[in-house]
Design an enzyme around this catalytic site. Structure first.
Site, PDB file in Angstrom:
ATOM      1  N   GLY A 115     -12.033   9.220  -0.005  1.00 41.96           N
ATOM      2  CA  GLY A 115     -10.840   9.922  -0.466  1.00 41.96           C
ATOM      3  C   GLY A 115     -10.936  11.411  -0.213  1.00 41.96           C
ATOM      4  N   SER A 116     -11.614  12.115  -1.126  1.00 44.33           N
ATOM      5  CA  SER A 116     -11.714  13.575  -1.022  1.00 44.33           C
ATOM      6  C   SER A 116     -12.325  14.013   0.306  1.00 44.33           C
ATOM      7  CB  SER A 116     -12.599  14.126  -2.133  1.00 44.33           C
ATOM      8  OG  SER A 116     -12.242  13.541  -3.346  1.00 44.33           O
ATOM      9  N   HIS A 122      -6.667  -1.553  -4.781  1.00 42.89           N
ATOM     10  CA  HIS A 122      -7.762  -1.621  -5.751  1.00 42.89           C
ATOM     11  C   HIS A 122      -7.165  -1.452  -7.141  1.00 42.89           C
ATOM     12  CE1 HIS A 122     -11.665   0.603  -7.259  1.00 42.89           C
ATOM     13  NE2 HIS A 122     -11.451  -0.528  -7.896  1.00 42.89           N
ATOM     14  N   GLY A 149     -11.955   5.772 -11.833  1.00 38.53           N
ATOM     15  CA  GLY A 149     -10.988   6.551 -12.613  1.00 38.53           C
ATOM     16  C   GLY A 149     -10.598   7.859 -11.951  1.00 38.53           C
ATOM     17  N   PHE A 150     -11.489   8.395 -11.143  1.00 38.76           N
ATOM     18  CA  PHE A 150     -11.208   9.714 -10.566  1.00 38.76           C
ATOM     19  C   PHE A 150     -11.772   9.803  -9.146  1.00 38.76           C
ATOM     20  CE2 PHE A 150     -11.584  10.043 -15.125  1.00 38.76           C
ATOM     21  CZ  PHE A 150     -10.416  10.722 -15.475  1.00 38.76           C
ATOM     22  N   GLY A 151     -11.073  10.574  -8.318  1.00 42.21           N
ATOM     23  CA  GLY A 151     -11.615  10.908  -7.011  1.00 42.21           C
ATOM     24  C   GLY A 151     -12.521  12.122  -7.151  1.00 42.21           C
ATOM     25  N   GLY A 152     -13.246  12.420  -6.102  1.00 37.82           N
ATOM     26  CA  GLY A 152     -14.021  13.658  -6.049  1.00 37.82           C
ATOM     27  C   GLY A 152     -15.297  13.689  -6.871  1.00 37.82           C
ATOM     28  N   ASP A 181      -5.415   3.132  -4.926  1.00 40.14           N
ATOM     29  CA  ASP A 181      -6.024   3.017  -6.255  1.00 40.14           C
ATOM     30  C   ASP A 181      -4.964   2.995  -7.345  1.00 40.14           C
ATOM     31  OD1 ASP A 181      -8.892   3.172  -5.642  1.00 40.14           O
ATOM     32  OD2 ASP A 181      -8.402   5.155  -4.855  1.00 40.14           O
ATOM     33  N   MET A 214      -4.347   2.700 -11.283  1.00 39.31           N
ATOM     34  CA  MET A 214      -5.066   2.872 -12.564  1.00 39.31           C
ATOM     35  C   MET A 214      -4.080   2.821 -13.719  1.00 39.31           C
ATOM     36  SD  MET A 214      -7.378   6.115 -11.490  1.00 39.31           S
ATOM     37  CE  MET A 214      -8.312   6.140  -9.961  1.00 39.31           C
ATOM     38  N   MET A 236      -7.412  -1.012 -10.887  1.00 41.01           N
ATOM     39  CA  MET A 236      -8.262  -0.627 -12.014  1.00 41.01           C
ATOM     40  C   MET A 236      -7.411  -0.769 -13.262  1.00 41.01           C
ATOM     41  SD  MET A 236     -10.115   2.494 -10.100  1.00 41.01           S
ATOM     42  CE  MET A 236      -8.916   2.419  -8.790  1.00 41.01           C
ATOM     43  N   ASP A 288     -17.143   2.290  -2.543  1.00 42.87           N
ATOM     44  CA  ASP A 288     -16.007   3.126  -2.948  1.00 42.87           C
ATOM     45  C   ASP A 288     -16.461   4.216  -3.927  1.00 42.87           C
ATOM     46  OD1 ASP A 288     -13.522   4.133  -3.581  1.00 42.87           O
ATOM     47  OD2 ASP A 288     -12.858   2.363  -4.707  1.00 42.87           O
ATOM     48  N   GLY A 289     -16.344   5.468  -3.489  1.00 43.13           N
ATOM     49  CA  GLY A 289     -16.604   6.600  -4.366  1.00 43.13           C
ATOM     50  C   GLY A 289     -17.676   7.532  -3.821  1.00 43.13           C
ATOM     51  N   GLY A 290     -17.291   8.779  -3.617  1.00 48.48           N
ATOM     52  CA  GLY A 290     -18.259   9.790  -3.197  1.00 48.48           C
ATOM     53  C   GLY A 290     -18.832   9.589  -1.803  1.00 48.48           C
ATOM     54  N   SER A 333      -8.770   6.785   1.019  1.00 44.63           N
ATOM     55  CA  SER A 333      -8.142   6.543  -0.281  1.00 44.63           C
ATOM     56  C   SER A 333      -7.016   7.539  -0.505  1.00 44.63           C
ATOM     57  CB  SER A 333      -9.171   6.672  -1.403  1.00 44.63           C
ATOM     58  OG  SER A 333      -8.484   6.724  -2.632  1.00 44.63           O
TER      59      SER A 333
HETATM   60  C1  DX5 Z   1     -12.164   5.866  -7.925  1.00 46.17           C
HETATM   61  C2  DX5 Z   1     -11.370   5.212  -6.813  1.00 46.17           C
HETATM   62  C3  DX5 Z   1     -11.796   5.637  -5.469  1.00 46.17           C
HETATM   63  C4  DX5 Z   1     -11.554   7.110  -5.208  1.00 46.17           C
HETATM   64  C5  DX5 Z   1     -12.513   7.567  -4.159  1.00 46.17           C
HETATM   65  O1  DX5 Z   1     -11.804   5.284  -9.115  1.00 46.17           O
HETATM   66  O2  DX5 Z   1     -11.519   3.815  -6.844  1.00 46.17           O
HETATM   67  O3  DX5 Z   1     -11.172   4.863  -4.466  1.00 46.17           O
HETATM   68  O4  DX5 Z   1     -10.240   7.350  -4.775  1.00 46.17           O
HETATM   69  O5  DX5 Z   1     -12.397   8.947  -4.059  1.00 46.17           O
HETATM   70  P1  DX5 Z   1     -13.569   9.868  -3.513  1.00 46.17           P
HETATM   71  O6  DX5 Z   1     -13.848   9.402  -2.114  1.00 46.17           O
HETATM   72  O7  DX5 Z   1     -12.984  11.215  -3.603  1.00 46.17           O
HETATM   73  O8  DX5 Z   1     -14.741   9.645  -4.411  1.00 46.17           O
HETATM   74 ZN    ZN Z   2     -10.792   2.651  -5.069  1.00 52.66          ZN
END
Ligand code: DX5
Ligand code: ZN
Length: 218
Positions: free
Chosen positions: A197-198, A66, A142-145, A35, A37, A68, A175-177, A8
């Site tokens: 992502g992170s 993606h 909404g957020f990575g990490g 992503d 948003m 959002m 998707d996420g974490g 991501s």
């Molecule tokens: C969150 C995004 C994800 C995000 C994943 O809203 O849809 O794609 O970038 O980031 P990590 O892998 O850091 O959770």
């Molecule tokens: Zn995403």
């Protein structure tokens, strides 16, 4: 086909986007996850069309976009023209989901539907044969990490069972974490595509991290 990994770009260094795109090109990653948003559907604003245009000019792997955003149907033509290969809309943001998915496919893209952590997978039953990729959010979008939500495993299993029963060709994306701590278990539950992502971009050597993740899933 093996398990796909989609880094991501939300976690990339936006000052060095070309460098990070080239890293993904040269890596074992399969798709670019992008992503978008709007600050309305989710409490954050990421980036929009000019940045996607720049990514598309450097990326040589499929663009998995993606959205959002509210009323995503307004921008299907725009995202197609920018070179998106997979266009994912949120179930929660789409009043006429069936029509939206047909419009995405009419534009030559693969159709994706994302579900927030609280949205049950059963809701997809009437439409699962029209979907190419189901994106299960394993964090609140909404957020990575953020930390991975454990309930995702059972959603993946349930969805996999539905896909097999309905003879659907939909892929399951998580998707996420996502990290090396949950990746294997997600694949065992039925996931086909992992977004990270992170875990990738905040690691000392993103290219190696992608390689390790792919190896872990072989
Ligand atoms: C969150 C995004 C994800 C995000 C994943 O809203 O849809 O794609 O970038 O980031 P990590 O892998 O850091 O959770
Ligand atoms: Zn995403």
């Amino acid at each position: 086909m093996g398990i796909l990994v989609a880094p991501s770009l939300l976690a990339a260094d936006f000052g060095n986007l070309e460098r990070d795109c080239k890293m993904v090109n040269a890596s074992e990653a399969d798709w670019f996850h992008i992503d978008v948003m709007d600050g309305v559907f989710v409490p954050n604003i990421s980036f929009g069309m000019p940045v996607l245009k720049s990514i598309a000019s450097h990326a040589d792997k499929p663009l998995d976009v993606h959205l959002m955003i509210v009323q995503p149907e307004r921008y299907i033509d725009t995202f197609a023209a920018l070179g998106s290969n997979i266009l994912t809309v949120h179930y929660e943001a789409s009043t006429h989901l069936h029509r939206t998915l047909q419009s995405i496919k009419d534009k030559g893209m693969k159709s994706g539907v994302a579900l927030n952590p609280h949205t049950p997978v059963d809701l997809l039953e009437p439409i699962i044969n029209d979907i190419d990729v189901v994106c299960l959010m394993s964090v609140n979008p909404g957020f990575g990490g953020q930390s991975f939500i454990e309930n995702t495993y059972s959603k993946v299993e349930k969805l996999k069972e539905m896909i097999l029963r309905k003879n659907s060709s939909a892929m399951i994306q998580v998707d996420g974490g996502v990290t090396n701590k949950n990746a294997k278990k997600l694949v065992e539950a039925g996931a086909d595509v992992l977004v990270a992502g992170s875990y990738v971009f905040k690691s000392p050597n993103p290219d190696n991290t992608i390689k390790d993740l792919k190896n872990l899933l072989k």
